[in-house]
Write an enzyme that holds these catalytic residues in place. Structure first.
Site, PDB file in Angstrom:
ATOM      1  N   GLU A   1     104.180  -5.725  21.259  1.00  0.00           N
ATOM      2  CA  GLU A   1     102.932  -5.930  22.031  1.00  0.00           C
ATOM      3  C   GLU A   1     102.799  -4.872  23.125  1.00  0.00           C
ATOM      4  O   GLU A   1     102.344  -5.150  24.241  1.00  0.00           O
ATOM      5  CB  GLU A   1     102.863  -7.361  22.562  1.00  0.00           C
ATOM      6  CG  GLU A   1     102.939  -8.357  21.411  1.00  0.00           C
ATOM      7  CD  GLU A   1     102.323  -9.706  21.685  1.00  0.00           C
ATOM      8  OE1 GLU A   1     101.511  -9.823  22.593  1.00  0.00           O
ATOM      9  OE2 GLU A   1     102.671 -10.632  20.928  1.00  0.00           O
TER      10      GLU A   1
ATOM     11  N   SER B   1     107.253  -0.468  26.999  1.00  0.00           N
ATOM     12  CA  SER B   1     107.178  -0.225  28.450  1.00  0.00           C
ATOM     13  C   SER B   1     106.423   1.071  28.738  1.00  0.00           C
ATOM     14  O   SER B   1     105.643   1.146  29.697  1.00  0.00           O
ATOM     15  CB  SER B   1     108.581  -0.148  29.052  1.00  0.00           C
ATOM     16  OG  SER B   1     109.180  -1.417  29.029  1.00  0.00           O
TER      17      SER B   1
ATOM     18  N   GLY C   1     102.552   2.635  15.304  1.00  0.00           N
ATOM     19  CA  GLY C   1     103.093   1.550  16.131  1.00  0.00           C
ATOM     20  C   GLY C   1     102.361   1.603  17.458  1.00  0.00           C
ATOM     21  O   GLY C   1     101.253   1.067  17.599  1.00  0.00           O
TER      22      GLY C   1
ATOM     23  N   ILE D   1     105.669  -7.551  10.569  1.00  0.00           N
ATOM     24  CA  ILE D   1     104.694  -8.602  10.852  1.00  0.00           C
ATOM     25  C   ILE D   1     105.410  -9.940  11.076  1.00  0.00           C
ATOM     26  O   ILE D   1     105.966 -10.537  10.139  1.00  0.00           O
ATOM     27  CB  ILE D   1     103.638  -8.703   9.716  1.00  0.00           C
ATOM     28  CG1 ILE D   1     103.018  -7.304   9.464  1.00  0.00           C
ATOM     29  CG2 ILE D   1     102.567  -9.737  10.054  1.00  0.00           C
ATOM     30  CD1 ILE D   1     102.516  -6.572  10.707  1.00  0.00           C
TER      31      ILE D   1
HETATM   32  C1  LIG Z   1     110.647  -7.997  16.022  1.00  0.00           C
HETATM   33  C2  LIG Z   1     109.309  -7.302  15.990  1.00  0.00           C
HETATM   34  C3  LIG Z   1     108.173  -8.041  15.762  1.00  0.00           C
HETATM   35  C4  LIG Z   1     106.921  -7.411  15.669  1.00  0.00           C
HETATM   36  N1  LIG Z   1     105.802  -8.161  15.364  1.00  0.00           N
HETATM   37  C5  LIG Z   1     104.625  -7.516  15.114  1.00  0.00           C
HETATM   38  C6  LIG Z   1     103.481  -8.246  14.630  1.00  0.00           C
HETATM   39  O1  LIG Z   1     103.515  -9.468  14.477  1.00  0.00           O
HETATM   40  N2  LIG Z   1     102.363  -7.547  14.321  1.00  0.00           N
HETATM   41  C7  LIG Z   1     102.274  -6.183  14.490  1.00  0.00           C
HETATM   42  O2  LIG Z   1     101.216  -5.618  14.185  1.00  0.00           O
HETATM   43  N3  LIG Z   1     103.332  -5.470  14.957  1.00  0.00           N
HETATM   44  C8  LIG Z   1     104.512  -6.090  15.264  1.00  0.00           C
HETATM   45  N4  LIG Z   1     105.594  -5.387  15.705  1.00  0.00           N
HETATM   46  C9  LIG Z   1     105.488  -3.945  15.885  1.00  0.00           C
HETATM   47  C10 LIG Z   1     105.489  -3.557  17.342  1.00  0.00           C
HETATM   48  O3  LIG Z   1     104.289  -3.914  17.968  1.00  0.00           O
HETATM   49  C11 LIG Z   1     105.778  -2.038  17.408  1.00  0.00           C
HETATM   50  O4  LIG Z   1     107.139  -1.888  17.087  1.00  0.00           O
HETATM   51  C12 LIG Z   1     105.500  -1.465  18.765  1.00  0.00           C
HETATM   52  O5  LIG Z   1     104.115  -1.377  18.976  1.00  0.00           O
HETATM   53  C13 LIG Z   1     106.089  -0.068  18.947  1.00  0.00           C
HETATM   54  O6  LIG Z   1     105.733   0.746  17.893  1.00  0.00           O
HETATM   55  P1  LIG Z   1     106.851   1.576  17.097  1.00  0.00           P
HETATM   56  O7  LIG Z   1     107.982   0.652  16.807  1.00  0.00           O
HETATM   57  O8  LIG Z   1     106.217   2.253  15.950  1.00  0.00           O
HETATM   58  O9  LIG Z   1     107.389   2.619  18.114  1.00  0.00           O
HETATM   59  P2  LIG Z   1     106.797   4.065  18.402  1.00  0.00           P
HETATM   60  O10 LIG Z   1     105.360   3.958  18.682  1.00  0.00           O
HETATM   61  O11 LIG Z   1     107.228   4.978  17.308  1.00  0.00           O
HETATM   62  O12 LIG Z   1     107.553   4.433  19.737  1.00  0.00           O
HETATM   63  C14 LIG Z   1     108.909   4.931  19.779  1.00  0.00           C
HETATM   64  C15 LIG Z   1     109.231   5.241  21.223  1.00  0.00           C
HETATM   65  O13 LIG Z   1     108.335   6.241  21.730  1.00  0.00           O
HETATM   66  C16 LIG Z   1     107.667   5.785  22.881  1.00  0.00           C
HETATM   67  N5  LIG Z   1     106.297   6.274  22.900  1.00  0.00           N
HETATM   68  C17 LIG Z   1     105.378   6.163  21.920  1.00  0.00           C
HETATM   69  N6  LIG Z   1     104.212   6.743  22.277  1.00  0.00           N
HETATM   70  C18 LIG Z   1     104.404   7.238  23.516  1.00  0.00           C
HETATM   71  C19 LIG Z   1     103.583   7.953  24.438  1.00  0.00           C
HETATM   72  N7  LIG Z   1     102.331   8.281  24.133  1.00  0.00           N
HETATM   73  N8  LIG Z   1     104.117   8.297  25.636  1.00  0.00           N
HETATM   74  C20 LIG Z   1     105.389   7.981  25.943  1.00  0.00           C
HETATM   75  N9  LIG Z   1     106.219   7.330  25.109  1.00  0.00           N
HETATM   76  C21 LIG Z   1     105.743   6.949  23.913  1.00  0.00           C
HETATM   77  C22 LIG Z   1     107.696   4.272  22.773  1.00  0.00           C
HETATM   78  O14 LIG Z   1     107.587   3.653  24.039  1.00  0.00           O
HETATM   79  C23 LIG Z   1     109.051   4.036  22.146  1.00  0.00           C
HETATM   80  O15 LIG Z   1     110.042   4.047  23.125  1.00  0.00           O
HETATM   81  C24 LIG Z   1     106.831  -6.011  15.852  1.00  0.00           C
HETATM   82  C25 LIG Z   1     107.993  -5.265  16.125  1.00  0.00           C
HETATM   83  C26 LIG Z   1     109.223  -5.895  16.192  1.00  0.00           C
HETATM   84  C27 LIG Z   1     110.439  -5.058  16.472  1.00  0.00           C
END
Ligand SMILES: Cc1cc2nc3c(=O)[nH]c(=O)nc-3n(C[C@H](O)[C@H](O)[C@H](O)COP(=O)(O)OP(=O)(O)OC[C@H]3O[C@@H](n4cnc5c(N)ncnc54)[C@H](O)[C@@H]3O)c2cc1C
Length: 384
Positions: free
Chosen positions: A367, A370, A131, A157
């Site tokens: 996208e 925070s 993610g 997606i």
């Molecule tokens: C409704 C919805 C629509 C979406 N649409 C799309 C889309 O069209 N295409 C697409 O490709 N993706 C899409 N996404 C995916 C979205 O971009 C990801 O959910 C997002 O990038 C966060 O990734 P994750 O959910 O795996 O969270 P994670 O990466 O697992 O993060 C979990 C938590 O850990 C924190 N974290 C992670 N890494 C770090 C770090 N290095 N330092 C400090 N904190 C950290 C994050 O901020 C978060 O609070 C969508 C998601 C949702 C919920």
């Protein structure tokens, strides 16, 4: 700070305002309950050109500046956020890779259809184990004859089930990975080997679907590498450029929702005063209104200024991250304050305050969360 906005862009903003008031607001609760946007509404958005806001006129779009596009989003998010989401991917993450890095043939083949709303464009980067850490993707593509064969799973997606075309990032060189080993592909929905799951059940944006996409030996013609053979391995750069622009869009969505919540709160407090409640008893709520308005003013200034800078050709990666961080965190604070002001009434679905509270939470996640924005900003600050 002065922002000069061309008349045609102001006209479009007014048309969108009218669409929101006359067509979208009246069905917002219905869409929330059914999880579906009626087709006639999608058709109306098509007829206004809303699927091709940023696509240049040469390719059938409206060719709006970043600022012009932001004005549209600001209006469109003063209602159920799913309507903006329905057009959002076509205007940004789904199509911009083709516009920024595509070949002329690819632009001519895909952009006019996307701009016309004939083919919704989606963007597939996220995977079960990738993610925020997008460099960890596993979806792979291997060249066999005239085709790239894709295998892997993408999740969350947006518009996955209504997309005609999906910009998809896959690993083409396991040794290089994000440093020259990812490639961006244009996947058409009918390519053999692609399947789309039913919509995810989620907290908000009920009328905007997200889906899992599974690629099983999906055959993608060689011509569908974004930018052609020389761009094999450059997909991570394409994805990052696309997301950069999306951050301003997210700022605009958060701003529109915040403005609407403020307007609802002002109307609510006025109603209470007119109904005989003493202003003294409402002092906390009035101070809350002042804080909301002040934050919104600051957010709008930074968003418009960054959009304008981008329109002059300046790289705004740093500023765009600050805009996304500030505007989206602000929207959550404002939605929470609105819930305080409305009290029990705000907790009821019909108030739509609870819907905004759920929906704006997403802007802090997708996208780039925070925390990821804070990483981008602090990295830039510490770069020697
Ligand atoms: C409704 C919805 C629509 C979406 N649409 C799309 C889309 O069209 N295409 C697409 O490709 N993706 C899409 N996404 C995916 C979205 O971009 C990801 O959910 C997002 O990038 C966060 O990734 P994750 O959910 O795996 O969270 P994670 O990466 O697992 O993060 C979990 C938590 O850990 C924190 N974290 C992670 N890494 C770090 C770090 N290095 N330092 C400090 N904190 C950290 C994050 O901020 C978060 O609070 C969508 C998601 C949702 C919920």
């Amino acid at each position: 700070m002065e922002f000069s906005i061309p008349d045609d862009q102001l006209l479009l903003r007014d048309k969108v305002k009218q669409l929101v008031e006359e067509d979208l607001n009246p069905i917002s609760l219905q869409v929330e309950a059914t999880g579906e946007i009626p087709q006639e509404i999608v058709a109306k958005m098509r007829s206004l050109g809303l699927f091709g806001l940023a696509i240049p006129r040469t390719y059938g779009g409206l060719g709006l500046s970043t600022l012009g596009e932001i004005l549209v989003y600001e209006e469109l998010t003063k209602t159920n956020a799913c309507f903006r989401s329905r057009i959002g991917t076509s205007n940004s993450i789904g199509s911009m890779g083709i516009l920024f890095d595509g070949t002329e043939d690819q632009k001519r083949k895909y952009l006019p259809r996307i701009a016309a709303g004939e083919w919704t464009a989606a963007f597939a980067l996220t995977e079960p184990d990738a993610g925020s850490d997008a460099a960890n993707i596993k979806c792979s593509a291997a060249l066999e004859g005239g085709y790239w064969i894709l295998n892997g799973t993408k999740q969350f997606i947006t518009n996955g089930d209504c997309a005609g075309v999906i910009t998809t990032i896959a690993v083409t060189d396991e040794n290089k990975r994000a440093r020259g080993g990812f490639t961006a592909f244009i996947i058409e929905k009918d390519f053999p080997g692609l399947s789309v799951s039913p919509p995810d059940k989620k907290m908000g944006l009920k009328g905007s679907h997200t889906n899992e996409l599974v690629f099983r030996n999906c055959r993608v013609p060689k011509e569908n590498v974004i930018g052609g053979p020389l761009m094999v391995g450059q997909g991570f750069k394409t994805a990052m450029r696309v997301l950069d622009k999306g951050r301003l869009t997210m700022g605009a969505c958060a701003l529109g929702a915040s403005q609407k919540l403020l307007e609802n709160c002002v109307a609510h407090i006025k109603h209470q005063i007119n109904s005989g409640k003493s202003r003294d008893d409402l002092q906390a709520a009035q101070f809350s209104l002042a804080d909301m308005a002040t934050e919104i003013f600051a957010a709008r200034q930074m968003l418009y200024d960054t959009a304008r800078l981008r329109d002059t050709g300046k790289n705004v990666t740093h500023e765009a991250s600050m805009v996304k961080l500030f505007c989206t965190e602000m929207a959550s604070r404002i939605a929470d304050r609105a819930m305080d002001i409305f009290g029990d009434e705000g907790y009821l679905s019909k108030s739509q305050i609870e819907m905004f509270l759920r929906d704006v939470r997403l802007y802090r996640i997708f996208e780039g969360t925070s925390e990821i924005q804070r990483m981008v900003i602090s990295r830039n600050l510490l770069r020697s």
